[in-house]
Design a protein around this motif. Structure first.
Motif, short mmCIF file in Angstrom:
data_model
loop_
_atom_site.label_atom_id
_atom_site.label_comp_id
_atom_site.label_asym_id
_atom_site.label_seq_id
_atom_site.Cartn_x
_atom_site.Cartn_y
_atom_site.Cartn_z
N GLY A 136 43.37 38.12 35.27
CA GLY A 136 42.85 37.86 36.61
C GLY A 136 41.87 36.70 36.63
O GLY A 136 41.81 35.86 35.72
N ARG A 352 40.36 47.88 41.48
CA ARG A 352 41.14 47.25 42.55
C ARG A 352 42.38 48.07 42.88
O ARG A 352 42.83 48.12 44.02
CB ARG A 352 41.54 45.83 42.15
N ALA A 357 43.24 45.37 47.34
CA ALA A 357 42.70 44.03 47.12
C ALA A 357 43.19 43.11 48.21
O ALA A 357 44.21 43.35 48.86
CB ALA A 357 43.11 43.50 45.75
N ARG A 363 40.74 36.50 46.98
CA ARG A 363 40.30 36.79 45.61
C ARG A 363 39.77 35.54 44.92
O ARG A 363 38.75 35.57 44.24
CB ARG A 363 41.46 37.40 44.83
#
Length: 679
Positions: A136, A352, A357, A363
């Motif tokens: 991520g 999440r 999310a 994000r």
């Protein structure tokens, strides 16, 4: 009872399945690229503060010598007492690379070096974290957080190359351990470079050893096979001997651990001391120090998870090093950037998945905003001002100009951190070489005598008898200095130059004309003697006039003269010339924004002019920039008293007395305000 049993027997509706974790953004996604660019910019900003490192100048001089002499100096050329003796320079490779960068690029070249080193080291750490499963945007934020710790260690030093090599080692080993291509053979090249640029080369062997032991304990598979790692380690050891100084280079870290760190001279080096928390909390270091082991342990305790033995061992080793000696904070922060990224990313993905999310843009925007937000406090540190510039205020620049202009030569004495700049200015002149450089060049006896002279009253004559120095270039500070006090009191020496950075003494017998024409006869060098002069001058107008003439000469002799302007301001305030005193203090702060007690004195002027709000602002600025000093709570209490808030004034006087029980002025003020409150 039967109703409860019947209710319990009813089938319960199944809970809806938790939504799957949102897929990680691929690095090529526009939103991910934007977050990556923001994170890279934040890392660059972290290392874009003024260069102040005094070691830089000796590294540049050695690099220059390599290019001009067309050889690696294996003899001592940097300090006059041991000139010509065998020498070991573990950083010669760094210095040979650095000199052309400085010669062609100047300050911008040096800053480009820092940017490349920081981005390369943290980029490799990010790549290692991704190989371990961190997919991520969290690793980008962690990399920025770790850059705030790394920044203090990323001066233009050999350590900057070592940081890249350390991160490369982690990336190679973790790529292999997590099923990627086995590039462990590349470590041989890493070891060859590392042994020729920095004393921390042994960390490569520590990391390889940890991975090899873990491979012995792992399940059979391509990532296990510890035999290859042991063979690579042997090859790395063999090529490490390929350096101009052979085994003596490799012995240096062990010699430091076994011998040097126990010497008094090495105890004077600030970076070899434990972490100074007063300047490290803004970087988030306490949070990172707690978070990494906590997440590593929690990861191993999760159901079905296996503890990561390599991570736990690496964390234990590097944390112990960092806590004992702050010079290891750089390598600690890079390892944290790898493992903490993986652990925190896993933790964040689990949350999440339960909470849902946002989209890719949201994000990425959150990651970019977090990267900027966590850096604001550290980037705002006034003692590390952002900007591409060299900080020369604390270097003996003007003193060396004076030395060159007046022909001062001979046997010099200097603190080790001035040695590099003396070399930069005067090498290869044999009669202007320093007594000691940044590596504490000299015999064990000289190092012990040096440490004693710098810290113990009355120890200087022993060292002077041995070497009979001709001139002494010393650092000017704001605390009592036993060496400056000794030279102030010794009629054989004359103080001929002084500014904020340095004080120059010459032996009268070596430079009779210079001592006769340029000696300071009223204003001493030791801060303790200066305070005593101030007490005498307050009652003696003739002494004040003589001191003012000498201080004006100091102001004219160097652009770094804040301390002298501050003393001139004291004279003006004693004589009741408040406007003159205020103007002098404002000039002093323009030269040195951190001049101790300057804002306190401006506050006293404002208080005398009947402006308590302005006075309080000055007192608070003094506290913010220089920390608590004797009398600040007293001054704030005087502001409260001037505004009629006697209870607050009483509380501030009491707090001052708790901090400084001997403050008579605070005691008298407390008695007075308590009497008024009682009436």
């Amino acid at each position: 009872m039967s109703r409860r049993l019947a209710k319990a027997a009813r089938p319960r509706p199944a809970r809806p399945a938790a939504p799957p974790a949102p897929p990680p953004l691929p690095p090529a996604h526009p939103a991910a690229l934007a977050a990556l660019l923001v994170a890279a910019a934040c890392v660059a900003v972290s290392v874009s503060y003024a260069l102040y490192d005094t070691d830089l100048w000796q590294h540049l001089t050695v690099g220059r010598s390599i290019w001009e002499l067309h050889r690696f100096p294996t003899r001592q050329l940097w300090a006059w007492p041991t000139y010509g003796t065998p020498d070991v320079d573990y950083a010669w490779g760094f210095e040979a690379l650095l000199w052309p960068v400085w010669r062609s690029g100047g300050a911008w070249g040096l800053f480009a070096w820092r940017w490349v080193a920081a981005l390369a080291a943290l980029g490799l750490a990010w790549a290692a974290a991704r190989r371990m499963g961190a997919r991520g945007l969290t690793p980008l934020v962690v990399a920025v957080a770790c850059s705030l710790v790394l920044r203090q260690r990323l001066q233009v030093r050999p350590e900057s190359i070592a940081a890249v090599l350390f991160a490369a080692t982690l990336w190679i080993l973790e790529t292999r351990r997590h099923g990627g291509p086995d590039r462990s053979g590349w470590l041989v090249a890493v070891a060859l470079v590392w042994a020729n640029v920095h004393i921390s080369y042994y960390l490569l062997f520590a990391l390889v050893g940890l991975h090899a032991v873990a491979a012995h304990l792992a399940r059979p598979g391509p990532a296990a096979a510890p035999g290859r790692l042991w063979m690579v380690a042997l090859a790395c050891l063999a090529v490490s001997f390929v350096n101009p100084f052979g085994w003596r280079t490799l012995w240096q870290p062990f010699e430091y651990f076994l011998v040097w760190r126990h010497e008094p001279a090495y105890a004077l080096i600030g970076e070899l001391r434990p972490i100074d928390w007063s300047v490290n909390w803004k970087s988030g270091l306490p949070v990172l120090l707690a978070l990494w082991p906590a997440l590593a342990l929690a990861r191993g305790l999760r159901r079905g998870a296996r503890p990561d033995r390599v991570e736990l061992a690496t964390c234990a080793l590097l944390t112990a090093q960092a806590l004992s000696t702050q010079r290891f904070l750089g390598t600690w922060s890079l390892a944290a950037a790898v493992y903490l990224s993986r652990d925190l990313d896993e933790w964040m993905r689990a949350r999440r998945a339960r909470a849902g999310a946002g989209g890719a843009g949201a994000r990425a925007g959150l990651a970019a905003a977090a990267s900027v937000a966590i850096g604001l406090l550290e980037w705002s540190r006034p003692e590390l001002p952002l900007g591409v510039r060299m900080e020369s205020r604390w270097l003996p620049v003007a003193a060396c100009d004076f030395i060159e202009r007046t022909g001062v030569r001979g046997r010099a004495f200097n603190p080790f951190d001035f040695g590099g700049y003396l070399l930069h200015r005067f090498w290869p002149q044999r009669d202007r070489l320093p007594f000691m450089g940044i590596h504490l060049e000299g015999t064990r006896e000289d190092r012990d005598l040096y440490a004693a002279a710098m810290t113990q009253p009355g120890a200087w004559p022993r060292l002077d008898r041995k070497h009979r120095f001709d001139w002494c270039l010393l650092r000017r500070g704001d605390h009592d200095d036993p060496l400056l006090a000794s030279l102030d009191a010794d009629s054989a020496w004359a103080q001929v130059f002084s500014d904020d950075a340095a004080v120059l003494f010459v032996r009268r017998g070596s430079f009779p004309a210079l001592a006769r024409d340029s000696a300071y006869r009223v204003v001493p060098a030791d801060p303790g003697n200066v305070r005593r002069l101030g007490a005498r001058a307050a009652a003696d107008s003739a002494l004040r006039a003589a001191a003012a003439r000498e201080l004006a000469r100091q102001v004219a002799g160097s652009p770094w003269h804040a301390e002298s302007l501050g003393l001139l301001a004291n004279i003006a305030l004693v004589e009741g010339r408040l406007d003159d005193g205020r103007a002098l203090l404002e000039r002093a702060l323009a030269v040195d924004p951190f001049l101790p007690r300057a804002r306190e004195r401006l506050g006293l002027v404002a208080l005398a002019r009947g402006r308590p709000r302005e006075a309080l602002r000055q007192f608070e600025d003094e506290w913010r920039l220089n920390g608590w000093t004797r009398g600040l709570d007293l001054r704030k209490g005087q502001v409260a008293g001037a505004e009629g808030d006697l209870r607050k004034a009483r509380d501030l006087y009491r707090r001052e007395l708790r901090r400084d029980p001997g403050n008579a002025e605070a005691g008298d003020s407390l008695v007075s305000v308590e009497r008024r409150l009682g009436s």
